[in-house]
Write an enzyme that holds these catalytic residues in place. Sequence first.
Site, PDB file in Angstrom:
ATOM      1  N   LYS A  81       1.562   8.085   0.503  1.00 22.33           N
ATOM      2  CA  LYS A  81       2.017   8.152   1.890  1.00 22.33           C
ATOM      3  C   LYS A  81       3.380   8.836   1.955  1.00 22.33           C
ATOM      4  O   LYS A  81       4.123   8.826   0.980  1.00 22.33           O
ATOM      5  CB  LYS A  81       2.189   6.726   2.446  1.00 22.33           C
ATOM      6  CG  LYS A  81       0.914   5.956   2.652  1.00 22.33           C
ATOM      7  CD  LYS A  81       1.227   4.533   3.103  1.00 22.33           C
ATOM      8  CE  LYS A  81      -0.031   3.704   3.242  1.00 22.33           C
ATOM      9  NZ  LYS A  81      -0.908   4.145   4.340  1.00 22.33           N
ATOM     10  N   ARG A 123     -11.062  -0.486   2.715  1.00 26.23           N
ATOM     11  CA  ARG A 123     -12.530  -0.576   2.816  1.00 26.23           C
ATOM     12  C   ARG A 123     -13.174  -0.681   1.442  1.00 26.23           C
ATOM     13  O   ARG A 123     -14.269  -1.223   1.310  1.00 26.23           O
ATOM     14  CB  ARG A 123     -13.048   0.624   3.616  1.00 26.23           C
ATOM     15  CG  ARG A 123     -12.838   1.955   2.961  1.00 26.23           C
ATOM     16  CD  ARG A 123     -12.920   3.104   3.944  1.00 26.23           C
ATOM     17  NE  ARG A 123     -11.719   3.220   4.767  1.00 26.23           N
ATOM     18  CZ  ARG A 123     -11.534   4.153   5.693  1.00 26.23           C
ATOM     19  NH1 ARG A 123     -12.484   5.046   5.935  1.00 26.23           N
ATOM     20  NH2 ARG A 123     -10.424   4.204   6.387  1.00 26.23           N
ATOM     21  N   ASP A 166       0.839  -1.195   0.000  1.00 25.78           N
ATOM     22  CA  ASP A 166       0.000   0.000   0.000  1.00 25.78           C
ATOM     23  C   ASP A 166       0.876   1.249   0.000  1.00 25.78           C
ATOM     24  O   ASP A 166       1.403   1.652   1.028  1.00 25.78           O
ATOM     25  CB  ASP A 166      -0.921  -0.004   1.235  1.00 25.78           C
ATOM     26  CG  ASP A 166      -1.859   1.183   1.246  1.00 25.78           C
ATOM     27  OD1 ASP A 166      -1.971   1.874   0.208  1.00 25.78           O
ATOM     28  OD2 ASP A 166      -2.487   1.425   2.297  1.00 25.78           O
ATOM     29  N   ASP A 202      -5.779   6.400  -0.219  1.00 24.87           N
ATOM     30  CA  ASP A 202      -5.087   5.615   0.803  1.00 24.87           C
ATOM     31  C   ASP A 202      -6.087   4.904   1.726  1.00 24.87           C
ATOM     32  O   ASP A 202      -5.700   4.031   2.495  1.00 24.87           O
ATOM     33  CB  ASP A 202      -4.146   6.512   1.613  1.00 24.87           C
ATOM     34  CG  ASP A 202      -3.139   5.709   2.414  1.00 24.87           C
ATOM     35  OD1 ASP A 202      -3.044   4.478   2.197  1.00 24.87           O
ATOM     36  OD2 ASP A 202      -2.446   6.303   3.261  1.00 24.87           O
TER      37      ASP A 202
HETATM   38 ZN    ZN Z   1      -4.201  -0.165   3.479  1.00 25.93          ZN
HETATM   39 MN    MN Z   2      -4.034   2.697   2.763  1.00 28.00          MN
END
Ligand code: ZN
Ligand code: MN
Length: 467
Positions: free
Chosen positions: A246, A320, A239, A316
């Site tokens: 990030k 979900r 991720d 990010d």
């Molecule tokens: Zn994640």
């Molecule tokens: Mn994420």
Amino acid sequence: MKLQLVTSQPKSPQPLVRFFARGQRSQLPVAVSERTFALSTGSLLHLHESGTLCVGLGDGSTADHFRRAAASATKALRRQGHDACTFDVRGLQEHLGPLVEGALLGSYRFEDFKTADKSTPALASLTLLVPATDARTKAAAQRGLALGQAANRARQIANQPPNVFYPQTLAETAAAIARERKLKLTVLDEKALRKGKFGGLLAVGGGSARPPRLVVLRYDGGRKGEAPIALVGKAVTFDSGGISIKPALGMEEMVWDKCGGCAVLGMMAGVAALGLKQNVVGIIPAAENLLDGLSYRPGDIVTVYDGKHIEINNTDAEGRVILADALGYAVKDVKARQIIDLATLTGAAVVALGDHVAGLWSNHSELRAGLQEAAEKAGEKVWHMPLFPEYEEQIRSQIALIKNSSGRPGGANTAATFLKTFVGDTPWAHLDIAGPAAADKEMAFFARGATGFGVRTVLEYLAGLDD
Ligand code: ZN
Ligand code: MN
């Protein structure tokens, strides 16, 4: 690993491990002070001459004291190069399961990429010195073995780096487990995902050259025709955050973003090894969240499997979005009677509960209580968190049904509330394992890396339904 039960001490020169609770100092083979050997849980006293390792049990009042004491012993023995040992468990038969489980958990390390001179052999043989090899003793030992191996399996998969482990590799790993444990496997590749309108997986996985997969493992141990329990695990194999990228610092920790899915793989192997009398379906949405010209963007509206529309305002918050597809599949296709999902879902869960505790959300009090009790047995810490209606307002979208991120306030709760939208009336529980799924440094009883958190809790829960 070879597990054997014997009634007299083996002659082989392997270490003999003996356990002592705080009140048993007088029974130690040598007289030592409290300063030398505190008898706290997992404290060690090596008696090199006799090849005996004495291990403290603390007050020895919970299963976890035994689990951790055993783990401490095998962790130390592996470091010393031993791949076999004998546990003297005479008088401790009640705690045989946790002792075996702990032995396995403590022995595990991830050394696939270490040079030969820096690696140590795993525990290849565990001998249990018991008063009698009756059926009950054997069953308890086997149960501990199955639980420990299931958790270690999840750790071994989760510890793989993202350049060698991605959605297709996860599917192949699931296939190996399916073959080994006679499970039914379905893998939806990118073509099948497009055909099935799994918009969440396609959006999140869109920016990676390694396309997403939906992996489904099925175990039929229950009554024919009985609706299964669905275990859903987030597997984002890496991720980066996507377009909402990030910060560089600590980004390597995002190799752990697949731990929920890896836990489900371990659980499915464990369910079969334990021969549980339940129908169980493992569902793993797997994707890599990267950046390129086909990445999904903030501002996109994604339509997921059950037809609901999600406004993306942060790429990010991708877990979900793929879980929405998987939960919809659990409801519509699997027609699950209960759903348990595990995900390294939010940093907010770590802020709220710390590194060692998972958040637990549920729309069903019996399922929630069952998981809390199972976690207690497994020695894994979970804490019940709320699903207040205010959170629903927080994630409402002006242009779609809901938005995937609503900022920092109550971030773990709004994420759980987001997931709840996709389970309808099905009894459901969500474990946010972002804190306890992995440790970036060596732990007291366990090695650095993935912990397999959740595997033993869910297996204890499912086993409890059999009784
Ligand atoms: Zn994640
Ligand atoms: Mn994420």
